[in-house]
Design a protein around this motif. Sequence first.
Motif, PDB file in Angstrom:
ATOM      1  N   ALA A 110       0.837  -1.198   0.000  1.00 37.21           N
ATOM      2  CA  ALA A 110       0.000   0.000   0.000  1.00 37.21           C
ATOM      3  C   ALA A 110       0.874   1.252   0.000  1.00 37.21           C
ATOM      4  O   ALA A 110       1.883   1.326   0.706  1.00 37.21           O
ATOM      5  N   GLY A 111       0.501   2.236  -0.795  1.00 33.53           N
ATOM      6  CA  GLY A 111       1.247   3.491  -0.863  1.00 33.53           C
ATOM      7  C   GLY A 111       2.429   3.467  -1.806  1.00 33.53           C
ATOM      8  O   GLY A 111       3.114   4.485  -1.952  1.00 33.53           O
ATOM      9  N   GLN A 112       2.649   2.327  -2.495  1.00 36.84           N
ATOM     10  CA  GLN A 112       3.816   2.202  -3.367  1.00 36.84           C
ATOM     11  C   GLN A 112       3.403   1.975  -4.812  1.00 36.84           C
ATOM     12  O   GLN A 112       2.458   1.224  -5.105  1.00 36.84           O
ATOM     13  N   ILE A 113       4.086   2.644  -5.721  1.00 39.61           N
ATOM     14  CA  ILE A 113       3.948   2.403  -7.155  1.00 39.61           C
ATOM     15  C   ILE A 113       4.987   1.354  -7.510  1.00 39.61           C
ATOM     16  O   ILE A 113       6.193   1.596  -7.414  1.00 39.61           O
ATOM     17  N   VAL A 114       4.527   0.174  -7.878  1.00 37.09           N
ATOM     18  CA  VAL A 114       5.419  -0.970  -8.053  1.00 37.09           C
ATOM     19  C   VAL A 114       5.859  -1.090  -9.506  1.00 37.09           C
ATOM     20  O   VAL A 114       5.031  -1.129 -10.422  1.00 37.09           O
ATOM     21  N   LEU A 115       7.166  -1.168  -9.683  1.00 36.52           N
ATOM     22  CA  LEU A 115       7.799  -1.384 -10.975  1.00 36.52           C
ATOM     23  C   LEU A 115       8.231  -2.843 -11.070  1.00 36.52           C
ATOM     24  O   LEU A 115       8.972  -3.326 -10.221  1.00 36.52           O
ATOM     25  N   GLN A 116       7.741  -3.562 -12.075  1.00 30.41           N
ATOM     26  CA  GLN A 116       8.180  -4.948 -12.289  1.00 30.41           C
ATOM     27  C   GLN A 116       9.437  -4.942 -13.147  1.00 30.41           C
ATOM     28  O   GLN A 116       9.431  -4.418 -14.259  1.00 30.41           O
ATOM     29  N   THR A 117      10.519  -5.542 -12.639  1.00 32.02           N
ATOM     30  CA  THR A 117      11.749  -5.592 -13.425  1.00 32.02           C
ATOM     31  C   THR A 117      11.668  -6.642 -14.530  1.00 32.02           C
ATOM     32  O   THR A 117      12.364  -6.521 -15.542  1.00 32.02           O
ATOM     33  N   ALA A 118      10.853  -7.693 -14.344  1.00 34.26           N
ATOM     34  CA  ALA A 118      10.633  -8.649 -15.435  1.00 34.26           C
ATOM     35  C   ALA A 118       9.872  -7.938 -16.555  1.00 34.26           C
ATOM     36  O   ALA A 118       8.892  -7.240 -16.297  1.00 34.26           O
ATOM     37  N   PRO A 119      10.296  -8.101 -17.803  1.00 32.22           N
ATOM     38  CA  PRO A 119       9.723  -7.273 -18.874  1.00 32.22           C
ATOM     39  C   PRO A 119       8.318  -7.667 -19.310  1.00 32.22           C
ATOM     40  O   PRO A 119       7.559  -6.816 -19.758  1.00 32.22           O
ATOM     41  N   HIS A 120       7.959  -8.948 -19.205  1.00 25.71           N
ATOM     42  CA  HIS A 120       6.677  -9.414 -19.745  1.00 25.71           C
ATOM     43  C   HIS A 120       5.776  -9.805 -18.582  1.00 25.71           C
ATOM     44  O   HIS A 120       6.064 -10.751 -17.838  1.00 25.71           O
ATOM     45  N   ILE A 121       4.684  -9.088 -18.391  1.00 25.75           N
ATOM     46  CA  ILE A 121       3.805  -9.269 -17.237  1.00 25.75           C
ATOM     47  C   ILE A 121       2.358  -9.469 -17.705  1.00 25.75           C
ATOM     48  O   ILE A 121       1.890  -8.775 -18.604  1.00 25.75           O
ATOM     49  N   GLY A 122       1.663 -10.398 -17.058  1.00 30.96           N
ATOM     50  CA  GLY A 122       0.233 -10.568 -17.291  1.00 30.96           C
ATOM     51  C   GLY A 122      -0.156 -11.813 -18.033  1.00 30.96           C
ATOM     52  O   GLY A 122      -1.355 -12.062 -18.230  1.00 30.96           O
ATOM     53  N   ASN A 123       0.811 -12.641 -18.440  1.00 31.85           N
ATOM     54  CA  ASN A 123       0.461 -13.771 -19.298  1.00 31.85           C
ATOM     55  C   ASN A 123      -0.353 -14.847 -18.575  1.00 31.85           C
ATOM     56  O   ASN A 123      -1.093 -15.601 -19.213  1.00 31.85           O
ATOM     57  N   THR A 124      -0.254 -14.931 -17.239  1.00 34.34           N
ATOM     58  CA  THR A 124      -1.027 -15.953 -16.520  1.00 34.34           C
ATOM     59  C   THR A 124      -2.335 -15.412 -15.962  1.00 34.34           C
ATOM     60  O   THR A 124      -3.079 -16.144 -15.305  1.00 34.34           O
ATOM     61  N   GLY A 125      -2.645 -14.147 -16.222  1.00 33.20           N
ATOM     62  CA  GLY A 125      -3.908 -13.585 -15.788  1.00 33.20           C
ATOM     63  C   GLY A 125      -4.027 -13.479 -14.275  1.00 33.20           C
ATOM     64  O   GLY A 125      -3.027 -13.398 -13.557  1.00 33.20           O
ATOM     65  N   MET A 126      -5.253 -13.480 -13.786  1.00 33.79           N
ATOM     66  CA  MET A 126      -5.556 -13.373 -12.354  1.00 33.79           C
ATOM     67  C   MET A 126      -6.595 -14.429 -11.996  1.00 33.79           C
ATOM     68  O   MET A 126      -7.457 -14.779 -12.807  1.00 33.79           O
ATOM     69  N   ASN A 127      -6.509 -14.932 -10.762  1.00 34.75           N
ATOM     70  CA  ASN A 127      -7.508 -15.893 -10.288  1.00 34.75           C
ATOM     71  C   ASN A 127      -7.764 -15.679  -8.806  1.00 34.75           C
ATOM     72  O   ASN A 127      -6.934 -15.130  -8.082  1.00 34.75           O
TER      73      ASN A 127
END
Length: 397
Positions: free
Chosen positions: A59-76
Amino acid sequence: MTTSAPGTASPLNSAVLVLEDGTRYEGRAYGAVGTTLGEVVFATGMSGYQETLTDPSYAGQIVLQTAPHIGNTGMNGEDEESSRIWVAGYIVRDPARRVSNWRAEESLDDALVRDGIVGISGIDTRALTRRIRDTGSMRGGIFSGEAAALDADEQLRRVTEAPQMAGQNLSAAVSATEVRVIPATGERIGNLAVLDLGVKQSTLDNLSAIGFDVHVLPQSASFADIKAIEPVAVFYSNGPGDPSASDAQVAVLREVLDARLPYFGICFGNQLFGRALGLGTYKLTFGHRGINQPVLDRATGRVEITAHNHGFAVEAPLEGTFQSPNGYGTVEVSHIGLNDQVVEGLRAHDIPAFSVQYHPEAAAGPHDAHYLFTRFAEMVIATLQQAQGPIAEGDSK
């Protein structure tokens, strides 16, 4: 300095990330459209973005993902650590164009829109990570859609007027508001009081699995509230914010230690344990976040790969033992971070209490530190047996 995303974007799809030092990164809107402010931090995990997003300690943080490709497994729903996404904003380089996992129930970008999380994509996340590593975590803002067209000076003004993470007490924003109980699924040990400072669901599941009836208490709980459930032990969870701004929780913890109730703390709970012992805390330059942090367990000599999310640390002598300034006897630093020699764990010798700075539940992995739950259960059982005293001859049946 300004860096731009490759290609062109329509005005309504454009976004810009502004750091407090004036650096600007132009990209594309991702997730909800609008404005968000927070501390920009990077997380180094190659996987587990869903657990990161739903971890209340972000909470309160803007998170930067260092891995370049994000989202391929979706959400559950099964992998969520809480009921919602908690990050203040989200930064990725290449969002997945489609979900490709049989467990997915929705896409990541749909989840971000649903929870109102403003993000940006298409920027050079490697360059941004290197900048944060060089200068330290900074306040930042993501401006997308119409907000991306605001005057650059106005955007920077909003960022620099946002509160610093240092001095903020954020546990009240993420904690439970009422008590809930999770029954033991393992062989029952007794009632465990969990002070919810931003606890993850997988932590509660692990505590239940080793034999505790887990009573999740709001962060405002008093020592009287803790005693009311007749606990055999107390647990302080992970959570967001500055440990120096949590005096009330430290005072309650000192009552716990005075009563000689067994104690285990993780992450924020480690920092508050350090304060209760009489030690100081300080803000790290860019913190530890991700699921690949090496830690040495001094008791075994074993190196563990561990999951972290902390921007503050405890100040304590790394070598040998020392006396607790607040009178709790001999203490030692039990675990050390091997990247930068940061205190990653504390163990008291004269009271039943220890803590670690990382997450032993480690969703989505690794699981090197899972033994700490067993170590906690063994400490509680030994304390209970010691309190009962030796069984008189002829009394046992």
